[in-house]
Design a protein around this motif. Structure first.
Motif: not given
Length: 319
Positions: A163-171, A264-270
Protein backbone atom coordinates in the motif's frame (compact mmCIF):
# COMPACT_ATOMS: atom_id res chain seq x y z
CA UNK A 1 27.05 -32.52 10.76
CA UNK A 2 24.12 -33.69 12.89
CA UNK A 3 23.28 -31.79 16.06
CA UNK A 4 20.89 -33.31 18.59
CA UNK A 5 18.31 -31.17 20.38
CA UNK A 6 19.40 -32.33 23.85
CA UNK A 7 22.89 -30.94 23.34
CA UNK A 8 21.59 -27.70 21.83
CA UNK A 9 19.23 -27.23 24.79
CA UNK A 10 22.18 -27.81 27.10
CA UNK A 11 24.19 -25.08 25.35
CA UNK A 12 21.29 -22.68 25.81
CA UNK A 13 20.88 -23.62 29.49
CA UNK A 14 24.59 -23.17 30.21
CA UNK A 15 24.63 -19.84 28.35
CA UNK A 16 21.62 -18.55 30.30
CA UNK A 17 22.75 -19.80 33.74
CA UNK A 18 26.46 -19.09 33.07
CA UNK A 19 27.24 -22.39 34.75
CA UNK A 20 27.76 -25.90 33.39
CA UNK A 21 26.54 -27.35 36.69
CA UNK A 22 23.31 -25.34 36.75
CA UNK A 23 22.80 -25.89 33.02
CA UNK A 24 23.12 -29.64 33.48
CA UNK A 25 20.66 -29.57 36.38
CA UNK A 26 18.14 -27.59 34.31
CA UNK A 27 18.33 -30.16 31.53
CA UNK A 28 18.32 -33.10 33.97
CA UNK A 29 21.76 -34.35 32.92
CA UNK A 30 24.62 -35.63 35.03
CA UNK A 31 27.46 -33.13 35.21
CA UNK A 32 29.96 -35.54 33.62
CA UNK A 33 27.57 -36.29 30.75
CA UNK A 34 26.87 -32.61 30.21
CA UNK A 35 30.59 -31.75 30.15
CA UNK A 36 31.25 -34.49 27.61
CA UNK A 37 28.41 -33.30 25.37
CA UNK A 38 29.81 -29.77 25.37
CA UNK A 39 33.37 -30.95 24.71
CA UNK A 40 32.24 -33.21 21.88
CA UNK A 41 30.20 -30.39 20.32
CA UNK A 42 33.12 -27.96 20.53
CA UNK A 43 35.37 -30.55 18.87
CA UNK A 44 32.87 -31.14 16.07
CA UNK A 45 32.37 -27.41 15.48
CA UNK A 46 36.07 -26.61 15.82
CA UNK A 47 35.45 -23.65 18.17
CA UNK A 48 35.26 -22.95 21.88
CA UNK A 49 31.72 -22.16 22.97
CA UNK A 50 32.53 -21.09 26.52
CA UNK A 51 35.40 -19.46 28.35
CA UNK A 52 35.64 -21.41 31.58
CA UNK A 53 36.47 -19.61 34.83
CA UNK A 54 36.45 -20.50 38.51
CA UNK A 55 33.12 -18.72 39.00
CA UNK A 56 31.41 -20.16 35.94
CA UNK A 57 31.51 -19.75 32.18
CA UNK A 58 31.16 -16.92 29.68
CA UNK A 59 29.87 -17.24 26.13
CA UNK A 60 32.29 -16.80 23.24
CA UNK A 61 31.19 -14.99 20.07
CA UNK A 62 30.71 -18.39 18.43
CA UNK A 63 28.41 -19.42 21.28
CA UNK A 64 26.36 -16.24 20.96
CA UNK A 65 25.82 -17.00 17.27
CA UNK A 66 24.83 -20.58 18.07
CA UNK A 67 22.44 -19.44 20.83
CA UNK A 68 20.64 -17.13 18.38
CA UNK A 69 20.04 -20.09 16.08
CA UNK A 70 18.93 -22.32 18.96
CA UNK A 71 16.33 -19.75 20.03
CA UNK A 72 15.13 -19.43 16.45
CA UNK A 73 14.89 -23.23 16.28
CA UNK A 74 12.86 -23.28 19.51
CA UNK A 75 10.48 -20.71 18.05
CA UNK A 76 10.07 -22.81 14.90
CA UNK A 77 9.50 -25.99 16.91
CA UNK A 78 6.92 -24.24 19.07
CA UNK A 79 5.13 -22.96 15.98
CA UNK A 80 5.29 -26.45 14.47
CA UNK A 81 3.78 -28.06 17.55
CA UNK A 82 1.08 -25.40 17.82
CA UNK A 83 0.14 -25.52 14.15
CA UNK A 84 0.06 -29.32 13.89
CA UNK A 85 -1.97 -29.55 17.09
CA UNK A 86 -4.55 -27.17 15.65
CA UNK A 87 -5.40 -29.63 12.86
CA UNK A 88 -7.22 -31.71 15.48
CA UNK A 89 -9.48 -28.69 16.12
CA UNK A 90 -10.23 -28.10 12.44
CA UNK A 91 -7.62 -25.38 11.94
CA UNK A 92 -5.74 -25.86 8.67
CA UNK A 93 -2.94 -23.38 9.16
CA UNK A 94 -1.46 -20.66 11.33
CA UNK A 95 -0.20 -17.41 9.83
CA UNK A 96 2.15 -15.33 11.99
CA UNK A 97 2.28 -11.70 10.85
CA UNK A 98 4.54 -8.94 12.15
CA UNK A 99 3.67 -5.36 11.17
CA UNK A 100 4.76 -1.85 12.03
CA UNK A 101 2.43 0.50 13.89
CA UNK A 102 1.70 2.64 10.84
CA UNK A 103 0.42 -0.22 8.72
CA UNK A 104 -1.78 -1.48 11.57
CA UNK A 105 -3.26 1.98 12.06
CA UNK A 106 -3.60 2.86 8.39
CA UNK A 107 -4.41 -0.10 6.17
CA UNK A 108 -3.87 -3.65 7.44
CA UNK A 109 -6.93 -4.47 9.64
CA UNK A 110 -9.57 -4.53 6.84
CA UNK A 111 -7.36 -6.84 4.77
CA UNK A 112 -6.77 -9.15 7.72
CA UNK A 113 -10.51 -9.28 8.37
CA UNK A 114 -11.28 -10.06 4.72
CA UNK A 115 -8.63 -12.79 4.62
CA UNK A 116 -9.88 -14.36 7.86
CA UNK A 117 -13.44 -14.32 6.57
CA UNK A 118 -12.39 -15.95 3.31
CA UNK A 119 -10.20 -18.52 5.10
CA UNK A 120 -11.85 -19.29 8.47
CA UNK A 121 -9.70 -22.40 8.96
CA UNK A 122 -6.47 -20.37 8.95
CA UNK A 123 -5.62 -18.77 12.29
CA UNK A 124 -3.98 -15.36 11.96
CA UNK A 125 -1.86 -13.80 14.71
CA UNK A 126 -0.45 -10.27 14.57
CA UNK A 127 2.48 -8.66 16.42
CA UNK A 128 3.19 -4.92 16.49
CA UNK A 129 6.92 -4.22 15.93
CA UNK A 130 9.12 -1.50 14.47
CA UNK A 131 9.99 -1.80 10.78
CA UNK A 132 13.50 -3.06 11.53
CA UNK A 133 12.13 -5.57 14.04
CA UNK A 134 9.58 -6.77 11.50
CA UNK A 135 12.32 -7.49 8.98
CA UNK A 136 14.41 -9.38 11.53
CA UNK A 137 11.40 -11.43 12.69
CA UNK A 138 10.59 -12.53 9.14
CA UNK A 139 14.21 -13.20 8.13
CA UNK A 140 14.81 -15.29 11.27
CA UNK A 141 11.59 -17.29 10.92
CA UNK A 142 9.79 -15.85 13.95
CA UNK A 143 7.08 -14.48 11.64
CA UNK A 144 5.76 -15.84 8.35
CA UNK A 145 5.10 -12.43 6.81
CA UNK A 146 5.87 -8.84 7.63
CA UNK A 147 4.50 -5.41 6.71
CA UNK A 148 6.83 -2.45 7.12
CA UNK A 149 8.12 0.76 5.57
CA UNK A 150 11.48 1.03 3.75
CA UNK A 151 14.40 0.98 3.72
CA UNK A 152 14.93 -2.76 3.32
CA UNK A 153 17.66 -3.73 5.76
CA UNK A 154 17.86 -7.50 5.28
CA UNK A 155 18.76 -9.21 1.99
CA UNK A 156 17.09 -12.45 3.11
CA UNK A 157 13.65 -11.02 2.29
CA UNK A 158 11.42 -11.16 -0.77
CA UNK A 159 9.11 -8.14 -0.91
CA UNK A 160 6.03 -6.80 -2.69
CA UNK A 161 4.64 -3.27 -2.63
CA UNK A 162 1.46 -3.47 -0.56
CA UNK A 163 0.00 0.00 0.00
CA UNK A 164 0.92 3.67 -0.20
CA UNK A 165 0.33 5.98 2.75
CA UNK A 166 0.76 9.63 3.67
CA UNK A 167 2.32 11.25 6.69
CA UNK A 168 0.67 14.34 8.19
CA UNK A 169 1.45 16.85 10.92
CA UNK A 170 -0.63 17.10 14.08
CA UNK A 171 -0.77 20.28 16.20
CA UNK A 172 -3.01 21.49 19.05
CA UNK A 173 -6.03 23.55 17.97
CA UNK A 174 -4.59 26.48 19.93
CA UNK A 175 -1.17 26.24 18.26
CA UNK A 176 0.15 29.07 16.11
CA UNK A 177 0.44 26.69 13.14
CA UNK A 178 -3.20 25.56 13.44
CA UNK A 179 -4.39 28.32 11.10
CA UNK A 180 -2.45 26.80 8.21
CA UNK A 181 -3.41 23.91 5.94
CA UNK A 182 0.10 22.61 5.31
CA UNK A 183 3.56 22.85 6.85
CA UNK A 184 7.08 21.82 5.99
CA UNK A 185 9.15 19.60 8.23
CA UNK A 186 11.47 22.53 8.87
CA UNK A 187 8.48 24.50 10.22
CA UNK A 188 7.91 21.79 12.82
CA UNK A 189 11.53 21.66 13.94
CA UNK A 190 11.03 24.92 15.83
CA UNK A 191 8.82 23.05 18.32
CA UNK A 192 9.03 20.05 20.64
CA UNK A 193 8.22 16.80 18.85
CA UNK A 194 6.01 14.10 20.33
CA UNK A 195 6.80 10.77 18.69
CA UNK A 196 6.97 7.03 18.87
CA UNK A 197 9.68 5.11 20.67
CA UNK A 198 13.19 4.94 19.22
CA UNK A 199 13.49 2.58 16.27
CA UNK A 200 10.08 3.38 14.79
CA UNK A 201 10.30 4.17 11.07
CA UNK A 202 8.80 7.68 11.37
CA UNK A 203 11.20 8.59 14.17
CA UNK A 204 14.25 7.42 12.26
CA UNK A 205 13.10 9.27 9.16
CA UNK A 206 12.62 12.51 11.09
CA UNK A 207 16.07 12.26 12.63
CA UNK A 208 17.66 11.72 9.22
CA UNK A 209 15.81 14.67 7.68
CA UNK A 210 16.69 16.95 10.61
CA UNK A 211 20.35 15.97 10.22
CA UNK A 212 20.21 16.78 6.50
CA UNK A 213 18.84 20.23 7.36
CA UNK A 214 21.52 20.79 9.97
CA UNK A 215 18.84 21.09 12.64
CA UNK A 216 18.14 19.38 15.96
CA UNK A 217 15.09 17.18 16.44
CA UNK A 218 13.60 18.16 19.79
CA UNK A 219 12.18 14.77 20.67
CA UNK A 220 10.59 15.77 23.96
CA UNK A 221 8.32 12.77 24.50
CA UNK A 222 8.37 9.26 23.06
CA UNK A 223 5.47 6.88 23.59
CA UNK A 224 4.01 3.66 22.19
CA UNK A 225 0.89 4.22 20.14
CA UNK A 226 -0.54 6.99 17.99
CA UNK A 227 -3.45 7.59 20.37
CA UNK A 228 -1.01 8.52 23.14
CA UNK A 229 0.71 10.91 20.73
CA UNK A 230 -2.61 12.61 19.93
CA UNK A 231 -3.46 13.06 23.59
CA UNK A 232 -0.06 14.61 24.33
CA UNK A 233 -0.39 16.95 21.36
CA UNK A 234 -3.85 17.98 22.54
CA UNK A 235 -2.33 18.77 25.95
CA UNK A 236 0.07 21.19 24.25
CA UNK A 237 3.23 19.20 24.91
CA UNK A 238 4.41 19.35 21.30
CA UNK A 239 3.61 18.68 17.66
CA UNK A 240 3.79 15.35 15.85
CA UNK A 241 4.11 13.57 12.52
CA UNK A 242 2.06 10.42 12.04
CA UNK A 243 0.13 8.60 9.29
CA UNK A 244 -2.66 10.73 7.85
CA UNK A 245 -5.43 8.15 8.29
CA UNK A 246 -5.21 7.81 12.10
CA UNK A 247 -4.43 11.54 12.34
CA UNK A 248 -7.79 12.32 10.70
CA UNK A 249 -9.55 10.02 13.17
CA UNK A 250 -7.87 11.70 16.13
CA UNK A 251 -8.96 15.12 14.87
CA UNK A 252 -12.56 13.99 15.40
CA UNK A 253 -11.88 12.99 19.00
CA UNK A 254 -9.20 15.33 20.33
CA UNK A 255 -8.66 19.09 20.07
CA UNK A 256 -6.00 18.80 17.39
CA UNK A 257 -5.54 19.99 13.81
CA UNK A 258 -4.23 17.85 10.95
CA UNK A 259 -1.93 19.66 8.53
CA UNK A 260 -0.64 18.40 5.21
CA UNK A 261 3.08 17.68 5.41
CA UNK A 262 4.64 19.38 2.38
CA UNK A 263 7.53 16.97 1.89
CA UNK A 264 8.27 14.43 -0.84
CA UNK A 265 9.07 11.80 1.80
CA UNK A 266 5.60 12.26 3.36
CA UNK A 267 4.39 9.76 0.75
CA UNK A 268 5.69 6.34 1.67
CA UNK A 269 5.12 2.72 0.76
CA UNK A 270 4.21 -0.23 2.93
CA UNK A 271 5.96 -3.42 1.83
CA UNK A 272 4.85 -7.01 2.34
CA UNK A 273 7.76 -9.38 2.97
CA UNK A 274 8.46 -13.07 3.37
CA UNK A 275 11.71 -14.91 3.98
CA UNK A 276 13.27 -15.73 0.60
CA UNK A 277 12.68 -19.38 -0.32
CA UNK A 278 12.16 -21.41 -3.48
CA UNK A 279 8.56 -22.36 -2.73
CA UNK A 280 6.30 -20.44 -0.35
CA UNK A 281 4.12 -22.41 2.08
CA UNK A 282 0.58 -22.68 0.78
CA UNK A 283 -0.94 -20.48 3.51
CA UNK A 284 1.68 -17.77 2.99
CA UNK A 285 1.17 -17.82 -0.76
CA UNK A 286 -2.58 -17.34 -0.29
CA UNK A 287 -2.01 -14.30 1.90
CA UNK A 288 0.44 -12.72 -0.53
CA UNK A 289 -1.99 -13.28 -3.41
CA UNK A 290 -4.82 -11.75 -1.38
CA UNK A 291 -2.95 -8.57 -0.47
CA UNK A 292 -0.83 -8.12 -3.61
CA UNK A 293 -2.82 -9.80 -6.41
CA UNK A 294 -1.01 -10.11 -9.72
CA UNK A 295 2.21 -8.52 -8.48
CA UNK A 296 5.70 -9.88 -9.03
CA UNK A 297 8.23 -9.56 -6.19
CA UNK A 298 10.29 -6.39 -6.15
CA UNK A 299 13.90 -6.60 -7.42
CA UNK A 300 16.11 -8.10 -4.74
CA UNK A 301 18.84 -5.48 -5.18
CA UNK A 302 16.45 -2.62 -4.45
CA UNK A 303 17.36 -1.44 -0.96
CA UNK A 304 15.18 1.66 -0.65
CA UNK A 305 12.21 1.20 -2.95
CA UNK A 306 9.87 3.77 -1.47
CA UNK A 307 9.75 6.11 -4.44
CA UNK A 308 12.30 4.75 -6.90
CA UNK A 309 10.34 2.46 -9.20
CA UNK A 310 6.86 2.85 -10.70
CA UNK A 311 3.98 1.56 -8.65
CA UNK A 312 2.07 -1.16 -10.48
CA UNK A 313 -1.53 -0.52 -11.49
CA UNK A 314 -2.60 -3.09 -8.94
CA UNK A 315 -0.75 -1.34 -6.15
CA UNK A 316 -2.20 2.01 -7.23
CA UNK A 317 -5.72 0.64 -7.07
CA UNK A 318 -5.09 -0.52 -3.50
CA UNK A 319 -3.49 2.72 -2.31
Amino acid sequence: MRLDLTTLNLVLAVAETRSITRGAEREHLALAAASKRLSDLEARLGVNLFDRHARGVEQTDACRALVRHIRSLHASLHALESEVGEFARGIKGHLRIAANTGSIAECLPPDLAAFSQAHPQIRVSLEDLTSSEVQAAVAEGRADLGVFTPPIQDNRLTTWRYRTGELAALVPLSHELAGREQVSFEDLLAYDIVGLHAGAAVEEQMRERALELGRTLNGRLQVRGFDAIAQLVEAGLGVAILPAVPAARFAQVFKVKVLRLDEAWATRDYLLAVRSQDVLPHVVRRFVDALCPGQEPMPAALTNPSRTIPTSSTAKSKA
